[in-house]
Design a protein around this motif. Structure first.
Motif, PDB file in Angstrom:
ATOM      1  N   GLU B  18       0.817  -1.219   0.000  1.00 47.24           N
ATOM      2  CA  GLU B  18       0.000   0.000   0.000  1.00 47.24           C
ATOM      3  C   GLU B  18       0.852   1.271   0.000  1.00 47.24           C
ATOM      4  OE1 GLU B  18       0.015  -2.364   2.410  1.00 47.24           O
ATOM      5  OE2 GLU B  18      -0.426  -1.507   4.399  1.00 47.24           O
ATOM      6  N   ASP B  19       2.145   1.130   0.228  1.00 45.91           N
ATOM      7  CA  ASP B  19       3.023   2.303   0.135  1.00 45.91           C
ATOM      8  C   ASP B  19       3.299   2.676  -1.325  1.00 45.91           C
ATOM      9  OD1 ASP B  19       3.197   2.381   2.899  1.00 45.91           O
ATOM     10  OD2 ASP B  19       4.984   1.103   2.943  1.00 45.91           O
ATOM     11  N   VAL B  20       2.942   1.781  -2.231  1.00 42.61           N
ATOM     12  CA  VAL B  20       3.101   2.059  -3.667  1.00 42.61           C
ATOM     13  C   VAL B  20       1.703   1.920  -4.305  1.00 42.61           C
ATOM     14  CG1 VAL B  20       4.432   1.526  -5.750  1.00 42.61           C
ATOM     15  CG2 VAL B  20       5.364   0.938  -3.499  1.00 42.61           C
ATOM     16  N   PRO B  21       0.840   2.920  -4.106  1.00 39.06           N
ATOM     17  CA  PRO B  21      -0.513   2.814  -4.659  1.00 39.06           C
ATOM     18  C   PRO B  21      -0.510   3.065  -6.166  1.00 39.06           C
ATOM     19  CG  PRO B  21      -0.210   4.937  -3.593  1.00 39.06           C
ATOM     20  CD  PRO B  21       1.059   4.164  -3.371  1.00 39.06           C
ATOM     21  N   LYS B  22      -1.622   2.720  -6.792  1.00 38.54           N
ATOM     22  CA  LYS B  22      -1.714   2.931  -8.235  1.00 38.54           C
ATOM     23  C   LYS B  22      -1.492   4.404  -8.552  1.00 38.54           C
ATOM     24  CE  LYS B  22      -4.508   0.299 -10.814  1.00 38.54           C
ATOM     25  NZ  LYS B  22      -5.681  -0.199 -11.579  1.00 38.54           N
ATOM     26  N   GLY B  23      -0.591   4.686  -9.469  1.00 35.40           N
ATOM     27  CA  GLY B  23      -0.269   6.064  -9.807  1.00 35.40           C
ATOM     28  C   GLY B  23       0.716   6.697  -8.834  1.00 35.40           C
ATOM     29  N   GLY B  24       1.075   5.987  -7.757  1.00 33.62           N
ATOM     30  CA  GLY B  24       1.986   6.545  -6.755  1.00 33.62           C
ATOM     31  C   GLY B  24       3.441   6.251  -7.085  1.00 33.62           C
ATOM     32  N   ARG B  25       4.305   6.718  -6.228  1.00 29.63           N
ATOM     33  CA  ARG B  25       5.732   6.605  -6.492  1.00 29.63           C
ATOM     34  C   ARG B  25       6.449   6.577  -5.154  1.00 29.63           C
ATOM     35  NH1 ARG B  25       9.304   8.632 -10.559  1.00 29.63           N
ATOM     36  NH2 ARG B  25      11.222   9.476  -9.655  1.00 29.63           N
ATOM     37  N   ARG B  26       7.357   5.658  -4.977  1.00 28.81           N
ATOM     38  CA  ARG B  26       8.134   5.574  -3.740  1.00 28.81           C
ATOM     39  C   ARG B  26       9.604   5.544  -4.107  1.00 28.81           C
ATOM     40  NH1 ARG B  26       8.242   4.091   1.614  1.00 28.81           N
ATOM     41  NH2 ARG B  26       9.924   2.667   2.208  1.00 28.81           N
ATOM     42  N   GLU B  27      10.330   6.552  -3.635  1.00 26.20           N
ATOM     43  CA  GLU B  27      11.770   6.607  -3.894  1.00 26.20           C
ATOM     44  C   GLU B  27      12.476   6.136  -2.642  1.00 26.20           C
ATOM     45  OE1 GLU B  27      13.213  10.226  -5.472  1.00 26.20           O
ATOM     46  OE2 GLU B  27      11.552  10.460  -6.880  1.00 26.20           O
ATOM     47  N   THR B  28      13.408   5.253  -2.798  1.00 27.07           N
ATOM     48  CA  THR B  28      14.132   4.768  -1.631  1.00 27.07           C
ATOM     49  C   THR B  28      15.527   4.336  -2.076  1.00 27.07           C
ATOM     50  OG1 THR B  28      14.046   3.193   0.213  1.00 27.07           O
ATOM     51  CG2 THR B  28      13.079   2.464  -1.856  1.00 27.07           C
ATOM     52  N   ARG B  29      16.182   3.586  -1.235  1.00 28.32           N
ATOM     53  CA  ARG B  29      17.574   3.251  -1.508  1.00 28.32           C
ATOM     54  C   ARG B  29      17.803   1.815  -1.059  1.00 28.32           C
ATOM     55  NH1 ARG B  29      21.892   6.238  -3.043  1.00 28.32           N
ATOM     56  NH2 ARG B  29      23.853   5.715  -2.021  1.00 28.32           N
ATOM     57  N   LEU B  30      18.528   1.072  -1.854  1.00 31.73           N
ATOM     58  CA  LEU B  30      18.814  -0.322  -1.533  1.00 31.73           C
ATOM     59  C   LEU B  30      20.276  -0.607  -1.843  1.00 31.73           C
ATOM     60  CD1 LEU B  30      17.875  -3.218  -0.783  1.00 31.73           C
ATOM     61  CD2 LEU B  30      17.311  -3.550  -3.207  1.00 31.73           C
ATOM     62  N   LEU B  31      21.018  -1.023  -0.845  1.00 31.11           N
ATOM     63  CA  LEU B  31      22.417  -1.438  -1.029  1.00 31.11           C
ATOM     64  C   LEU B  31      23.210  -0.372  -1.776  1.00 31.11           C
ATOM     65  CD1 LEU B  31      21.579  -5.152  -1.901  1.00 31.11           C
ATOM     66  CD2 LEU B  31      22.588  -4.347   0.235  1.00 31.11           C
ATOM     67  N   GLY B  32      22.993   0.885  -1.370  1.00 34.27           N
ATOM     68  CA  GLY B  32      23.763   1.977  -1.939  1.00 34.27           C
ATOM     69  C   GLY B  32      23.275   2.473  -3.281  1.00 34.27           C
ATOM     70  N   LYS B  33      22.134   1.963  -3.757  1.00 33.47           N
ATOM     71  CA  LYS B  33      21.585   2.395  -5.051  1.00 33.47           C
ATOM     72  C   LYS B  33      20.245   3.091  -4.824  1.00 33.47           C
ATOM     73  CE  LYS B  33      24.363  -0.109  -7.918  1.00 33.47           C
ATOM     74  NZ  LYS B  33      25.335   0.563  -8.782  1.00 33.47           N
ATOM     75  N   ASP B  34      20.026   4.214  -5.523  1.00 35.82           N
ATOM     76  CA  ASP B  34      18.710   4.848  -5.523  1.00 35.82           C
ATOM     77  C   ASP B  34      17.769   4.022  -6.378  1.00 35.82           C
ATOM     78  OD1 ASP B  34      19.318   7.055  -3.911  1.00 35.82           O
ATOM     79  OD2 ASP B  34      20.282   8.071  -5.594  1.00 35.82           O
ATOM     80  N   ILE B  35      16.589   3.724  -5.824  1.00 37.49           N
ATOM     81  CA  ILE B  35      15.611   2.975  -6.601  1.00 37.49           C
ATOM     82  C   ILE B  35      14.253   3.669  -6.518  1.00 37.49           C
ATOM     83  CG2 ILE B  35      16.776   0.735  -6.365  1.00 37.49           C
ATOM     84  CD1 ILE B  35      14.725   0.013  -4.236  1.00 37.49           C
ATOM     85  N   VAL B  36      13.419   3.396  -7.508  1.00 34.31           N
ATOM     86  CA  VAL B  36      12.104   4.019  -7.613  1.00 34.31           C
ATOM     87  C   VAL B  36      11.071   2.928  -7.823  1.00 34.31           C
ATOM     88  CG1 VAL B  36      10.695   5.688  -8.855  1.00 34.31           C
ATOM     89  CG2 VAL B  36      13.176   6.041  -8.689  1.00 34.31           C
ATOM     90  N   ALA B  37      10.038   2.923  -6.988  1.00 39.38           N
ATOM     91  CA  ALA B  37       8.938   1.972  -7.140  1.00 39.38           C
ATOM     92  C   ALA B  37       7.689   2.742  -7.570  1.00 39.38           C
ATOM     93  CB  ALA B  37       8.673   1.239  -5.829  1.00 39.38           C
ATOM     94  N   THR B  38       7.013   2.240  -8.590  1.00 41.20           N
ATOM     95  CA  THR B  38       5.776   2.859  -9.070  1.00 41.20           C
ATOM     96  C   THR B  38       4.762   1.753  -9.328  1.00 41.20           C
ATOM     97  OG1 THR B  38       6.606   2.773 -11.345  1.00 41.20           O
ATOM     98  CG2 THR B  38       6.930   4.837 -10.148  1.00 41.20           C
ATOM     99  N   ARG B  39       3.526   2.182  -9.595  1.00 39.22           N
ATOM    100  CA  ARG B  39       2.479   1.213  -9.930  1.00 39.22           C
ATOM    101  C   ARG B  39       1.615   1.823 -11.031  1.00 39.22           C
ATOM    102  NH1 ARG B  39       0.786  -3.160  -6.868  1.00 39.22           N
ATOM    103  NH2 ARG B  39       1.694  -2.311  -4.959  1.00 39.22           N
ATOM    104  N   PRO B  40       2.093   1.719 -12.271  1.00 36.93           N
ATOM    105  CA  PRO B  40       1.348   2.322 -13.373  1.00 36.93           C
ATOM    106  C   PRO B  40      -0.011   1.653 -13.575  1.00 36.93           C
ATOM    107  CG  PRO B  40       3.479   1.433 -14.122  1.00 36.93           C
ATOM    108  CD  PRO B  40       3.322   1.042 -12.693  1.00 36.93           C
ATOM    109  N   ALA B  41      -0.073   0.348 -13.385  1.00 32.45           N
ATOM    110  CA  ALA B  41      -1.351  -0.365 -13.506  1.00 32.45           C
ATOM    111  C   ALA B  41      -1.525  -1.200 -12.242  1.00 32.45           C
ATOM    112  CB  ALA B  41      -1.366  -1.213 -14.769  1.00 32.45           C
ATOM    113  N   ASP B  42      -1.795  -2.489 -12.361  1.00 30.17           N
ATOM    114  CA  ASP B  42      -2.024  -3.312 -11.176  1.00 30.17           C
ATOM    115  C   ASP B  42      -0.724  -3.731 -10.497  1.00 30.17           C
ATOM    116  OD1 ASP B  42      -4.708  -3.109 -11.455  1.00 30.17           O
ATOM    117  OD2 ASP B  42      -4.942  -5.002 -12.539  1.00 30.17           O
TER     118      ASP B  42
END
Lengths: 209, 291
Positions: B18-42
């Motif tokens: 639920e932290d990545v809702p449809k149309g939403g965006r979550r920017e975070t970091r994993l093992l020293g890399k910037d990553i972006v999670a989105t949910r364009p559809a389901d």
């Protein structure tokens, strides 16, 4: 009550037994690294906040609550020399451990104050504002005639904490400093802090205005 | 710090579904890399900020990703399919420590009387009874079993003190699950509490936690508050361990019998060549490199 004291890169836990005996140890439990400054003092022992490992004044573990029937390791936490003298606590952190300080006369603790400046700037500020006399035997320790010759002297000990952070410890001459004399000593220290933080600068560190 | 193969080979939770809702965006970091999670559809999509899609799966209430091209399979928790259980997730909490320190603290019962005083443990019952720890070769997991501790208030649903039985499972270097006697079900039924640690940097992590329990009394908010109370007490410890990184060398820190889980965990990390979040020998000595 356990205090956290930093001297350059040394992180130190300072505590007193109930009878007043002071101790200074590396601020790191030998078990799982917890800062011992979070611990509690019970009688003549220090108990770590994480697992309750309990150490006597010599730094030996005497109780491991999770394993009451297991003999604690024989090694100790490692200790710094720690001594109370002239109204202040002194400890030697490192190899170049000098003789314990010998300061003539009677001194009462007055105030410890944190100054946001390097220790070099604190010395410069002292020199610019006071008649100060370095104690030859101990670096960073001065006597200061602050009260324009009509009052007791102050003893100033400078503790470099970290880059741009210094503690100044002040003791006041005499056996029974009166409250108003202590107040003047404290005001003097506050004024010195203001002066150092605002009117002095390192070459690489502009004064904060 | 270069990324060792063992650390790289696993999946990591990077947020709740639920932290990545449809149309939403979550920017975070994993093992020293910037990553972006989105949910364009389901379905959730995860990519590196610098470019490049990453594998994604959604399980156990969380979005998981990995930096590995051929990751190990994500571990199985069949209890998530059992009817009647309630899942409460706490969301990411950032802690200034190695994620390995967080997992090790989670495996440790000896701190209950001192850190979770009169909740998960009490000083008059501070002894940790001997327990078993094994490395299960087939799954490459560590299990600690026959763990028992007297607990004044074992869970949100508990009203009295009880002897609580535990099993601990290290399913991955940065994920661990606790199986705990359910206070309102017959013996043999376990409540689950788990930590999915997302290492951001060697000495900085986001911790995702869940409870999966049978509980007819407490609201989700009450279950969450209980977890948060425990967590805040642990965080004060985790952010004040020196060094912040976990020493793997058995000589670096003293240990006792109650530390068996910790010792097996460290040995297992070392045997697998894990370095991310692990201390060098020089970090561990007093007066060595500190935070």
């Amino acid at each position: 009550m356990v205090h956290r004291v930093r001297i350059d890169r040394h992180d130190i836990a300072v505590w007193r037994e109930q009878n007043g005996t002071p101790h200074a140890w590396p601020n790191q439990c030998p078990h799982r690294g917890m800062r011992l400054s979070f611990g509690v003092v019970r009688g003549d022992r220090l108990t770590c906040a994480y697992h309750g490992w309990t150490f006597d004044g010599g730094g030996r573990c005497v109780v491991m609550p999770a394993d009451p029937d297991v003999k604690p390791p024989a090694s100790t936490v490692g200790t710094y020399d720690c001594k109370e003298h002239a109204g202040l606590l002194w400890l030697s952190a490192g190899q170049h451990s000098p003789q314990p300080p010998v300061i003539q006369g009677e001194w009462q603790p007055c105030r410890s104050i944190a100054i946001h400046a390097s220790s070099g700037r604190v010395v410069a500020g002292l020199a610019a504002t006071s008649e100060m006399v370095p104690l030859q035997s101990i670096p960073g320790v001065f006597t200061v005639d602050t009260l324009e010759g009509c009052g007791p002297s102050l003893l100033c000990a400078i503790q470099p904490v970290a880059a741009g952070e210094t503690m100044l410890h002040v003791a006041i001459e005499g056996r029974d400093a009166r409250p108003d004399t202590r107040r003047r000593g404290s005001d003097w220290a506050k004024h010195l802090r203001w002066h150092v933080e605002n009117e002095t600068a390192d070459a690489a560190e502009p004064a904060r205005r | 710090m270069s990324l060792d193969g063992f650390t790289r080979s696993h999946w990591y939770a990077i947020g709740r579904c639920e932290d990545v809702p449809k149309g939403g965006r979550r920017e975070t970091r994993l093992l020293g890399k910037d990553i972006v999670a989105t949910r364009p559809a389901d379905a959730a999509v995860v990519r590196l900020r610098e470019g490049g899609a990453l594998p994604v799966q959604e399980r156990y209430g969380h979005v998981w990703t990995t930096l590995a091209e051929a990751p190990r399979p994500l571990f199985d928790m069949p209890e998530f399919g059992e009817p009647g259980r309630r899942l409460v997730t706490a969301g990411a909490i950032t802690v200034r420590c190695s994620g390995l320190r967080a997992i090790e603290n989670f495996l440790d019962m000896a701190h209950f009387p001192f850190v979770h005083t009169d909740v998960l443990g009490t000083e008059s019952h501070a002894g940790v009874a001997p327990y078993q720890v094994e490395l299960r070769q087939k799954s490459d997991e560590i299990w600690a079993t026959s763990c028992r501790m007297f607990q004044p208030r074992a869970a949100a649903a508990a009203t009295d003190g009880q002897m609580t039985e535990y099993m601990y499972r290290v399913a991955q270097p940065f994920s661990a699950i606790l199986y705990k006697t359910c206070p309102i079900r017959p013996a043999g039924v376990w409540d689950l509490i788990g930590l999915f640690v997302q290492p951001r940097e060697p000495d900085l992590c986001d911790i995702h936690s869940f409870v999966l329990v049978f509980d007819n009394e407490n609201t989700d908010v009450a279950l969450l508050h209980f977890q948060q109370m425990i967590f805040i007490q642990d965080r004060r410890i985790l952010e004040n361990q020196v060094p912040a990184l976990l020493p793997l060398d058995a000589r670096a820190e003293a240990a006792s019998r109650a530390d068996l889980s910790s010792m097996v965990y460290r040995r297992w990390l070392m045997a697998n060549g894990l370095r991310y979040g692990a201390a060098d020998a020089a970090d561990s000595r007093p007066g060595g490199r500190t935070a």
